[in-house]
Design a protein around this motif. Structure first.
Motif, PDB file in Angstrom:
ATOM      1  N   HIS A  41     -49.699  14.414 -48.697  1.00 47.10           N
ATOM      2  CA  HIS A  41     -51.006  14.846 -48.182  1.00 47.10           C
ATOM      3  C   HIS A  41     -51.815  15.597 -49.240  1.00 47.10           C
ATOM      4  O   HIS A  41     -52.417  16.641 -48.970  1.00 47.10           O
ATOM      5  CB  HIS A  41     -50.823  15.714 -46.937  1.00 47.10           C
ATOM      6  CG  HIS A  41     -49.996  15.065 -45.874  1.00 47.10           C
ATOM      7  ND1 HIS A  41     -50.427  13.966 -45.158  1.00 47.10           N
ATOM      8  CD2 HIS A  41     -48.738  15.338 -45.425  1.00 47.10           C
ATOM      9  CE1 HIS A  41     -49.476  13.600 -44.297  1.00 47.10           C
ATOM     10  NE2 HIS A  41     -48.456  14.393 -44.445  1.00 47.10           N
ATOM     11  N   SER A  77     -56.397   1.799 -40.583  1.00 51.13           N
ATOM     12  CA  SER A  77     -57.114   1.516 -41.835  1.00 51.13           C
ATOM     13  C   SER A  77     -56.180   0.953 -42.900  1.00 51.13           C
ATOM     14  O   SER A  77     -56.391   1.155 -44.085  1.00 51.13           O
ATOM     15  CB  SER A  77     -57.777   2.800 -42.350  1.00 51.13           C
ATOM     16  OG  SER A  77     -56.811   3.807 -42.572  1.00 51.13           O
ATOM     17  N   SER A  78     -55.147   0.221 -42.467  1.00 50.18           N
ATOM     18  CA  SER A  78     -54.131  -0.232 -43.409  1.00 50.18           C
ATOM     19  C   SER A  78     -54.698  -1.147 -44.492  1.00 50.18           C
ATOM     20  O   SER A  78     -54.243  -1.123 -45.632  1.00 50.18           O
ATOM     21  CB  SER A  78     -52.995  -0.947 -42.668  1.00 50.18           C
ATOM     22  OG  SER A  78     -53.478  -2.076 -41.956  1.00 50.18           O
ATOM     23  N   GLN A  84     -50.563  10.449 -51.136  1.00 51.58           N
ATOM     24  CA  GLN A  84     -50.626  10.213 -49.695  1.00 51.58           C
ATOM     25  C   GLN A  84     -49.394  10.744 -48.974  1.00 51.58           C
ATOM     26  O   GLN A  84     -49.516  11.320 -47.888  1.00 51.58           O
ATOM     27  CB  GLN A  84     -50.812   8.721 -49.412  1.00 51.58           C
ATOM     28  CG  GLN A  84     -52.174   8.200 -49.836  1.00 51.58           C
ATOM     29  CD  GLN A  84     -52.459   6.826 -49.257  1.00 51.58           C
ATOM     30  OE1 GLN A  84     -52.100   6.517 -48.126  1.00 51.58           O
ATOM     31  NE2 GLN A  84     -53.122   5.987 -50.036  1.00 51.58           N
ATOM     32  N   HIS A 106     -45.639   7.185 -43.402  1.00 53.54           N
ATOM     33  CA  HIS A 106     -46.525   6.505 -42.469  1.00 53.54           C
ATOM     34  C   HIS A 106     -47.979   6.875 -42.772  1.00 53.54           C
ATOM     35  O   HIS A 106     -48.340   8.045 -42.751  1.00 53.54           O
ATOM     36  CB  HIS A 106     -46.180   6.897 -41.029  1.00 53.54           C
ATOM     37  CG  HIS A 106     -44.730   6.740 -40.699  1.00 53.54           C
ATOM     38  ND1 HIS A 106     -44.129   5.510 -40.526  1.00 53.54           N
ATOM     39  CD2 HIS A 106     -43.746   7.656 -40.531  1.00 53.54           C
ATOM     40  CE1 HIS A 106     -42.843   5.682 -40.261  1.00 53.54           C
ATOM     41  NE2 HIS A 106     -42.587   6.972 -40.262  1.00 53.54           N
ATOM     42  N   THR A 107     -48.789   5.881 -43.064  1.00 51.40           N
ATOM     43  CA  THR A 107     -50.224   6.094 -43.243  1.00 51.40           C
ATOM     44  C   THR A 107     -50.923   5.687 -41.940  1.00 51.40           C
ATOM     45  O   THR A 107     -50.282   5.327 -40.957  1.00 51.40           O
ATOM     46  CB  THR A 107     -50.765   5.258 -44.416  1.00 51.40           C
ATOM     47  OG1 THR A 107     -50.721   3.858 -44.077  1.00 51.40           O
ATOM     48  CG2 THR A 107     -49.929   5.478 -45.671  1.00 51.40           C
ATOM     49  N   ASN A 108     -52.235   5.732 -41.941  1.00 48.44           N
ATOM     50  CA  ASN A 108     -53.014   5.401 -40.746  1.00 48.44           C
ATOM     51  C   ASN A 108     -53.023   3.887 -40.528  1.00 48.44           C
ATOM     52  O   ASN A 108     -53.602   3.154 -41.328  1.00 48.44           O
ATOM     53  CB  ASN A 108     -54.438   5.924 -40.900  1.00 48.44           C
ATOM     54  CG  ASN A 108     -55.298   5.665 -39.672  1.00 48.44           C
ATOM     55  OD1 ASN A 108     -54.844   5.090 -38.682  1.00 48.44           O
ATOM     56  ND2 ASN A 108     -56.547   6.095 -39.735  1.00 48.44           N
ATOM     57  N   ASN A 139     -56.553   0.958 -47.184  1.00 47.96           N
ATOM     58  CA  ASN A 139     -55.780   1.983 -47.865  1.00 47.96           C
ATOM     59  C   ASN A 139     -55.724   1.685 -49.369  1.00 47.96           C
ATOM     60  O   ASN A 139     -55.498   0.538 -49.768  1.00 47.96           O
ATOM     61  CB  ASN A 139     -54.358   2.028 -47.292  1.00 47.96           C
ATOM     62  CG  ASN A 139     -53.581   3.238 -47.767  1.00 47.96           C
ATOM     63  OD1 ASN A 139     -53.257   3.352 -48.939  1.00 47.96           O
ATOM     64  ND2 ASN A 139     -53.275   4.128 -46.843  1.00 47.96           N
ATOM     65  N   GLY A 146     -49.345  -0.086 -41.990  1.00 51.89           N
ATOM     66  CA  GLY A 146     -49.664   1.114 -42.744  1.00 51.89           C
ATOM     67  C   GLY A 146     -48.466   1.821 -43.330  1.00 51.89           C
ATOM     68  O   GLY A 146     -48.624   2.751 -44.128  1.00 51.89           O
TER      69      GLY A 146
END
Length: 293
Positions: free
Chosen positions: A178, A133-134, A175, A128-130, A137, A79
């Motif tokens: 945010h 759920s990469s 992203q 850093h994303t989740n 995305n 992610g």
């Protein structure tokens, strides 16, 4: 300095890599792909380079990598995304026992530098994303769409790629900072402040006034208003004043002094300086330019 690179290409047989040669027209009109791919890269995979006129976006799907860039080291997991200017020294490698699985794209275009500067405004080339759920995305999905265009290009491919790259660059900013929120997530008091600033922009509303009216710390107001509206409250108010003054300069015969008073600024010299700072030219030059069109 000249471009140089060292690398170990320990990627799997099902990895993909496409190298493109752009035309002069594409370089002038579009965001364009220099190279793009999908790798499963095992140790001792690495790349070390400097002075390459290119921007690189790399998105981690699984495994772990490391990026060394601008004197700092970043650990990359599922992610995680980095966006770097390849003119600067960079070193990245696989650090996990399992392969480092990633999407990546080398790209260029007239506005990519501006997107990069905005991306880097908080000082970090990584966000850093989740990880859960990469693979869902939007960053990964756009990169996959770009990859799918490569095997059988046609006359539309450069146009389609440019649109997708623009979407990708926007998605990175949305992203990282945010901004990928829905309208329903905006706090009601932020909408109330926005409406108040738009209706009463001539009155010069202060942060202290907002703090007293809404019983919320002014620093929190600035933080949340900036997040959801894109500007701090005072800057938002100024933007409304400038927008209204533009209309008056275009469509009225009011003097500069009268326009300054009409938007709530008593000091005409201050209004002229503020207008030039925000618009790039003086109010009188703006009026002359607009009326000459």
């Amino acid at each position: 300095m000249d471009y140089w690179e060292k690398a170990n290409h320990s990627w799997s047989t099902d990895s993909l890599r496409y190298i493109n040669t752009s035309t002069q027209k594409q370089r002038e009109l579009f965001y364009y792909i220099q190279e793009i791919g999908y790798f499963k890269a095992s140790k001792p995979y690495f790349t070390e380079r400097e002075n390459l006129p290119s921007y690189l976006i790399k998105y981690t799907l699984s495994g772990c990598g490391e990026l060394r860039y601008k004197g700092k080291s970043y650990q990359l997991k599922a992610g995680d995304v980095f966006f770097i200017d390849c003119l600067d020294y960079q070193y990245y490698r696989t650090v996990s026992q399992e392969p480092w699985e990633m999407d990546w794209i080398h790209l260029y275009g007239a506005n990519v530098a501006a997107f990069y500067d905005e991306f880097l405004k908080n000082g970090s080339p990584v966000f850093h994303t989740n990880p859960a759920s990469s693979r869902q995305n939007p960053i990964h999905l756009v990169l996959q769409d770009l990859l799918m265009l490569q095997p059988e290009p046609n006359a539309k491919t450069a146009f389609q790629s440019s649109v997708l790259i623009h979407q990708l660059l926007n998605e990175l900013l949305l992203q990282k900072y945010h901004l990928d929120f829905s309208d329903s997530e905006i706090p009601p008091y932020i909408l109330q402040i926005r409406d108040q600033l738009e209706e009463d922009f001539r009155q010069g509303i202060t942060l202290e006034c907002l703090e007293e009216r809404y019983h919320i710390n002014k620093y929190q107001i600035v933080k949340e208003f900036s997040k959801y509206m894109g500007l701090p409250p005072i800057e938002y108010q100024i933007s409304k004043r400038i927008s209204y003054s533009k209309d008056l300069l275009r469509y009225s015969r009011l003097s500069i002094k009268e326009i300054s008073l009409a938007i709530g600024i008593e000091n005409t010299a201050y209004f002229s300086r503020l207008f030039k700072k925000k618009v790039g030219i003086s109010p009188s030059d703006y009026r002359q330019t607009e009326n000459g069109r």
